[in-house]
Write a protein that holds these residues in place. Structure first.
Motif, PDB file in Angstrom:
ATOM      1  N   ILE A   1       0.687  -1.389   0.115  1.00  0.00           N
ATOM      2  CA  ILE A   1      -0.018   0.093   0.024  1.00  0.00           C
ATOM      3  C   ILE A   1       0.738   1.383  -0.074  1.00  0.00           C
ATOM      4  N   VAL A   2       1.776   1.208   0.865  1.00  0.00           N
ATOM      5  CA  VAL A   2       2.748   2.513   0.860  1.00  0.00           C
ATOM      6  C   VAL A   2       3.464   2.549  -0.618  1.00  0.00           C
ATOM      7  N   ILE A   3       3.940   1.745  -0.924  1.00  0.00           N
ATOM      8  CA  ILE A   3       4.920   1.822  -2.358  1.00  0.00           C
ATOM      9  C   ILE A   3       3.732   2.289  -3.236  1.00  0.00           C
ATOM     10  N   GLY A   4       2.503   1.445  -3.551  1.00  0.00           N
ATOM     11  CA  GLY A   4       1.616   1.670  -4.289  1.00  0.00           C
ATOM     12  C   GLY A   4       1.063   2.921  -4.213  1.00  0.00           C
ATOM     13  N   GLY A   5       1.098   3.598  -3.085  1.00  0.00           N
ATOM     14  CA  GLY A   5       0.468   4.743  -2.615  1.00  0.00           C
ATOM     15  C   GLY A   5       1.304   5.947  -3.508  1.00  0.00           C
ATOM     16  N   ALA A   6       2.565   5.434  -3.915  1.00  0.00           N
ATOM     17  CA  ALA A   6       3.520   6.686  -4.593  1.00  0.00           C
ATOM     18  C   ALA A   6       2.906   6.693  -6.011  1.00  0.00           C
ATOM     19  N   ALA A   7       2.708   5.783  -6.541  1.00  0.00           N
ATOM     20  CA  ALA A   7       1.981   5.600  -8.090  1.00  0.00           C
ATOM     21  C   ALA A   7       0.874   6.144  -8.121  1.00  0.00           C
ATOM     22  N   GLY A   8      -0.221   6.030  -6.968  1.00  0.00           N
ATOM     23  CA  GLY A   8      -1.345   6.778  -7.021  1.00  0.00           C
ATOM     24  C   GLY A   8      -1.394   7.991  -6.866  1.00  0.00           C
ATOM     25  N   ALA A   9      -0.258   8.715  -5.894  1.00  0.00           N
ATOM     26  CA  ALA A   9      -0.048  10.078  -6.024  1.00  0.00           C
ATOM     27  C   ALA A   9       0.379  10.980  -7.152  1.00  0.00           C
ATOM     28  N   PHE A  10       0.928  10.403  -8.025  1.00  0.00           N
ATOM     29  CA  PHE A  10       1.530  11.115  -9.074  1.00  0.00           C
ATOM     30  C   PHE A  10       0.433  11.829 -10.121  1.00  0.00           C
TER      31      PHE A  10
ATOM     32  N   ALA B   1       6.637  23.382  -6.166  1.00  0.00           N
ATOM     33  CA  ALA B   1       6.075  22.881  -4.825  1.00  0.00           C
ATOM     34  C   ALA B   1       4.787  22.597  -4.734  1.00  0.00           C
ATOM     35  N   ILE B   2       3.836  23.174  -5.460  1.00  0.00           N
ATOM     36  CA  ILE B   2       2.294  22.844  -5.520  1.00  0.00           C
ATOM     37  C   ILE B   2       2.135  21.466  -5.870  1.00  0.00           C
ATOM     38  N   PRO B   3       2.558  20.928  -6.932  1.00  0.00           N
ATOM     39  CA  PRO B   3       2.089  19.714  -7.234  1.00  0.00           C
ATOM     40  C   PRO B   3       2.957  18.554  -6.365  1.00  0.00           C
ATOM     41  N   LEU B   4       4.212  19.084  -5.572  1.00  0.00           N
ATOM     42  CA  LEU B   4       4.825  18.124  -4.595  1.00  0.00           C
ATOM     43  C   LEU B   4       3.785  17.832  -3.582  1.00  0.00           C
ATOM     44  N   ILE B   5       3.433  19.034  -3.119  1.00  0.00           N
ATOM     45  CA  ILE B   5       2.658  18.984  -1.910  1.00  0.00           C
ATOM     46  C   ILE B   5       1.195  18.364  -2.171  1.00  0.00           C
ATOM     47  N   LEU B   6       0.667  18.354  -3.174  1.00  0.00           N
ATOM     48  CA  LEU B   6      -0.588  17.894  -3.582  1.00  0.00           C
ATOM     49  C   LEU B   6      -0.188  16.045  -3.548  1.00  0.00           C
ATOM     50  N   PHE B   7       1.067  15.747  -4.003  1.00  0.00           N
ATOM     51  CA  PHE B   7       1.502  14.422  -4.295  1.00  0.00           C
ATOM     52  C   PHE B   7       1.687  13.914  -2.763  1.00  0.00           C
ATOM     53  N   ALA B   8       2.426  14.671  -1.939  1.00  0.00           N
ATOM     54  CA  ALA B   8       2.400  14.389  -0.553  1.00  0.00           C
ATOM     55  C   ALA B   8       1.034  14.220   0.485  1.00  0.00           C
ATOM     56  N   ILE B   9       0.135  14.945  -0.021  1.00  0.00           N
ATOM     57  CA  ILE B   9      -1.204  14.496   0.687  1.00  0.00           C
ATOM     58  C   ILE B   9      -1.821  13.213   0.234  1.00  0.00           C
ATOM     59  N   VAL B  10      -1.588  12.968  -1.004  1.00  0.00           N
ATOM     60  CA  VAL B  10      -2.165  11.817  -1.538  1.00  0.00           C
ATOM     61  C   VAL B  10      -1.458  10.622  -1.112  1.00  0.00           C
ATOM     62  N   PHE B  11      -0.155  10.803  -1.013  1.00  0.00           N
ATOM     63  CA  PHE B  11       0.724   9.681  -0.627  1.00  0.00           C
ATOM     64  C   PHE B  11       0.463   9.218   0.844  1.00  0.00           C
ATOM     65  N   VAL B  12       0.371  10.108   1.790  1.00  0.00           N
ATOM     66  CA  VAL B  12       0.191   9.745   3.241  1.00  0.00           C
ATOM     67  C   VAL B  12      -1.354   9.538   3.601  1.00  0.00           C
ATOM     68  N   TRP B  13      -2.019   9.831   2.557  1.00  0.00           N
ATOM     69  CA  TRP B  13      -3.718   9.495   2.691  1.00  0.00           C
ATOM     70  C   TRP B  13      -3.877   7.977   2.412  1.00  0.00           C
ATOM     71  N   THR B  14      -3.032   7.740   1.368  1.00  0.00           N
ATOM     72  CA  THR B  14      -3.557   6.099   1.009  1.00  0.00           C
ATOM     73  C   THR B  14      -3.146   5.216   2.153  1.00  0.00           C
ATOM     74  N   PRO B  15      -2.278   5.219   2.981  1.00  0.00           N
ATOM     75  CA  PRO B  15      -2.516   4.069   3.907  1.00  0.00           C
ATOM     76  C   PRO B  15      -3.436   4.167   4.792  1.00  0.00           C
ATOM     77  N   PRO B  16      -3.716   5.104   5.532  1.00  0.00           N
ATOM     78  CA  PRO B  16      -4.994   5.056   6.387  1.00  0.00           C
ATOM     79  C   PRO B  16      -6.253   4.821   5.663  1.00  0.00           C
ATOM     80  N   HIS B  17      -6.566   5.230   4.709  1.00  0.00           N
ATOM     81  CA  HIS B  17      -7.545   4.998   3.730  1.00  0.00           C
ATOM     82  C   HIS B  17      -7.850   3.287   3.489  1.00  0.00           C
ATOM     83  N   PHE B  18      -6.858   2.993   2.781  1.00  0.00           N
ATOM     84  CA  PHE B  18      -6.905   1.338   2.321  1.00  0.00           C
ATOM     85  C   PHE B  18      -6.642   0.613   3.633  1.00  0.00           C
ATOM     86  N   TRP B  19      -6.119   0.846   4.531  1.00  0.00           N
ATOM     87  CA  TRP B  19      -5.910  -0.189   5.726  1.00  0.00           C
ATOM     88  C   TRP B  19      -7.319   0.233   6.662  1.00  0.00           C
TER      89      TRP B  19
END
Length: 162
Positions: free
Chosen positions: A1-10, A25-43
């Motif tokens: 989920i964590v590794i796959g979260g990177a692909a989903g955050a791109f 910085a803007i798209p990188l921050i949006l990437f970070a939001i989706v990336f750290v959102w993915t684990p709690p969402h799927f778990w």
């Protein structure tokens, strides 16, 4: 989920680069939001669908590490999620509408995580099921608030055509 979260955050990074021809910085921050959102969402999904994952042989976190560890990991990822959710304001590309939205929905998300940590009905996992729904709304509403501020010209992002 964590590794796959990177692909989903791109997608925000790819979309930004396609429109502007650059990455800042803007798209990188949006990437970070989706990336750290993915684990709690799927778990949270994996907690209440644990038996299905187990029967199917899918090694989701609650199957391989147990529900207690999964709850702990959900909580650990929630802190950076809520911080990254406020980053658009800190970096100056979101304003009052977004701040109110991120704060309100962030508190709702955090309260839902606390309920998951306190879950007593491990057979049905109603708190985890609720967190899954809250997580979907959280991400949708945060990105919606960014769009709304841009459309209303509260905090224009400077994208061509917007």
């Amino acid at each position: 989920i964590v590794i796959g979260g990177a692909a989903g955050a791109f997608p925000p990074v790819i979309g930004w680069a396609a429109v502007t021809g650059s990455v800042d910085a803007i798209p990188l921050i949006l990437f970070a939001i989706v990336f750290v959102w993915t684990p709690p969402h799927f778990w949270s999904l994996a907690l209440w669908a644990n038996d299905d994952y187990r029967r199917a042989g899918v090694p989701m976190l609650p199957v391989v590490a147990g529900k207690r560890e999964t709850r702990k990991q959900i909580a650990l990822y929630t802190a950076p999620l809520l911080m990254s959710g406020l980053a658009p304001v800190a970096f100056g590309f979101a304003g009052p509408l977004y701040l109110a939205t991120a704060t309100g929905f962030g508190l709702w998300f955090a309260a839902s995580v606390v309920a998951v940590l306190r879950e007593t009905d491990e057979a049905r996992e109603p708190a985890a099921r609720k967190l899954f729904g809250v997580s979907i709304l959280y991400l949708f509403v945060l990105f919606g608030a960014l769009i709304a501020e841009n459309v209303l010209a509260i905090m224009p992002l400077g994208l061509p055509g917007l």
